[in-house]
Design a protein around this motif. Structure first.
Motif, PDB file in Angstrom:
ATOM      1  N   PRO A 285       0.831  -1.148   0.030  1.00  0.00           N
ATOM      2  CA  PRO A 285      -0.094   0.061   0.223  1.00  0.00           C
ATOM      3  C   PRO A 285       0.978   1.381  -0.057  1.00  0.00           C
ATOM      4  CG  PRO A 285      -0.220  -1.104   2.369  1.00  0.00           C
ATOM      5  CD  PRO A 285       0.863  -1.885   1.441  1.00  0.00           C
ATOM      6  N   ALA A 286       0.243   2.452  -0.646  1.00  0.00           N
ATOM      7  CA  ALA A 286       1.024   3.545  -0.455  1.00  0.00           C
ATOM      8  C   ALA A 286       1.385   3.905   0.807  1.00  0.00           C
ATOM      9  CB  ALA A 286       0.339   4.681  -1.470  1.00  0.00           C
ATOM     10  N   PHE A 287       0.608   3.876   1.865  1.00  0.00           N
ATOM     11  CA  PHE A 287       0.720   4.576   3.090  1.00  0.00           C
ATOM     12  C   PHE A 287       1.170   3.566   4.002  1.00  0.00           C
ATOM     13  CE2 PHE A 287      -0.891   5.698   7.304  1.00  0.00           C
ATOM     14  CZ  PHE A 287      -0.305   6.916   7.467  1.00  0.00           C
ATOM     15  N   THR A 288       2.403   3.283   4.334  1.00  0.00           N
ATOM     16  CA  THR A 288       3.074   2.504   5.400  1.00  0.00           C
ATOM     17  C   THR A 288       3.726   3.188   6.273  1.00  0.00           C
ATOM     18  OG1 THR A 288       4.637   2.018   3.683  1.00  0.00           O
ATOM     19  CG2 THR A 288       2.890   0.443   3.752  1.00  0.00           C
ATOM     20  N   PRO A 289       3.138   3.424   7.621  1.00  0.00           N
ATOM     21  CA  PRO A 289       3.963   4.422   8.333  1.00  0.00           C
ATOM     22  C   PRO A 289       5.472   3.821   8.928  1.00  0.00           C
ATOM     23  CG  PRO A 289       1.877   4.398   9.171  1.00  0.00           C
ATOM     24  CD  PRO A 289       1.841   3.189   7.723  1.00  0.00           C
TER      25      PRO A 289
ATOM     26  N   ARG B 209       4.684  10.834   0.903  1.00  0.00           N
ATOM     27  CA  ARG B 209       4.697  10.574  -0.398  1.00  0.00           C
ATOM     28  C   ARG B 209       3.420   9.757  -0.892  1.00  0.00           C
ATOM     29  NH1 ARG B 209      10.539   8.236  -2.313  1.00  0.00           N
ATOM     30  NH2 ARG B 209       9.778   6.392  -0.926  1.00  0.00           N
ATOM     31  N   SER B 210       2.362   9.354   0.036  1.00  0.00           N
ATOM     32  CA  SER B 210       1.164   8.421  -0.164  1.00  0.00           C
ATOM     33  C   SER B 210       0.231   9.626  -0.553  1.00  0.00           C
ATOM     34  CB  SER B 210       0.848   7.668   0.988  1.00  0.00           C
ATOM     35  OG  SER B 210       0.911   8.548   2.098  1.00  0.00           O
ATOM     36  N   PRO B 211      -0.601   9.073  -1.528  1.00  0.00           N
ATOM     37  CA  PRO B 211      -1.903   9.955  -1.899  1.00  0.00           C
ATOM     38  C   PRO B 211      -2.489   9.987  -0.682  1.00  0.00           C
ATOM     39  CG  PRO B 211      -1.540   8.077  -3.635  1.00  0.00           C
ATOM     40  CD  PRO B 211      -0.756   7.880  -2.473  1.00  0.00           C
ATOM     41  N   GLN B 212      -3.223  11.500  -0.626  1.00  0.00           N
ATOM     42  CA  GLN B 212      -4.228  11.986   0.144  1.00  0.00           C
ATOM     43  C   GLN B 212      -5.556  11.778   0.050  1.00  0.00           C
ATOM     44  OE1 GLN B 212      -2.571  12.841   3.558  1.00  0.00           O
ATOM     45  NE2 GLN B 212      -0.884  12.255   2.216  1.00  0.00           N
TER      46      GLN B 212
END
Length: 252
Positions: free
Chosen positions: A28-32, A40-43
């Motif tokens: 996934p784009a958001f991986t803390p 950098r992940s889409p909002q």
């Protein structure tokens, strides 16, 4: 006697669309846990668009675009000797999801040197730069989708994800395929590296089998005795859906 062929509709072949990306195996784009993905992940939610003709065709490459030593990173930057490090061969096939080899595909590679240092002005790691190693190469696949290049095995290096973070040894690869929808940028890791299991970037991949496909096993059958060990790394790009031809399914 003349036999006339019955009229038939003109043969029209249109490029079929490519299979949709399997997001169950992609990170996934958001991986803390991978800190830079946070910014950098889409909002906002992603948009789903139909594939356009430009995405299903081109680009086209041929050997005229390549230099004689582009595939040989041991020699293509050497000035007054060969680079330091373990000499290796990386080879494999580029194929689609149906297992068909993809010919004339441009494979580009870039990597750190044996000490883990990139030839880049923003790389400030204390490992020395090798004056005889550029760290970049490229080649074209043959008619069966086969590719290979020679290089030096890269070293691991530290990075500022958290305290004492180290990236496993890896080679970056860019593969174009015969269309823009097949463009892939990935990384190849080496069998047996203990840093793979604790790498925050690798751990963003949710599928264990997908991780295993990023790890190249050593291939002694392709090694050159007293010269180079070999690692085998097959690359799978997106495949086309079947297309209609005279109302019949053709191809896969």
């Amino acid at each position: 006697m003349t036999i006339e062929r019955p009229n038939r509709p003109a043969m029209v072949r249109k490029p079929g669309e490519y299979f949709q990306r399997d997001r169950d195996i992609h990170p996934p784009a958001f991986t803390p846990g991978y800190k830079t993905s946070v910014t950098r992940s889409p909002q906002k939610a992603l948009l789903s668009l139909e594939q356009s003709l430009s995405e299903m065709t081109g680009p086209v490459f041929n050997h005229n675009a390549l230099g004689e030593l582009d595939h040989d990173m041991i020699l293509n930057y050497a000035k007054d000797g060969e680079p330091i490090g373990q000499r290796i061969i990386v080879h494999g096939r580029v194929m689609d999801e149906s297992g068909k080899g993809i010919p004339h595909t441009l494979v580009e590679a870039w990597q750190a040197n044996a000490g883990g240092r990139y030839r880049h002005k923003k790389d400030t790691y204390l490992a020395p730069i090798d004056p005889n190693f550029g760290g970049c190469g490229r080649c074209l696949t043959d008619e069966d989708g086969y590719y290979f290049f020679r290089t030096i095995k890269p070293g691991p290096y530290p990075w500022r994800n958290y305290i004492n973070s180290w990236r496993p040894a890896h080679i970056h690869l860019s593969i174009f395929g015969p269309s823009f929808s097949q463009r892939l940028i990935t990384q190849m890791y080496f069998e047996g590296d203990p840093l793979i299991d604790i790498c925050p970037i690798v751990k963003t991949i949710p599928d264990e089998d997908a991780i295993k496909r990023l790890i190249a096993p050593m291939d002694l059958n392709a090694s050159v005795p007293l010269d180079c060990r070999a690692y085998k790394f097959d690359i799978v790009l997106r495949g086309r859906r079947s297309t209609l031809f005279e109302n019949r399914l053709e191809g896969n």
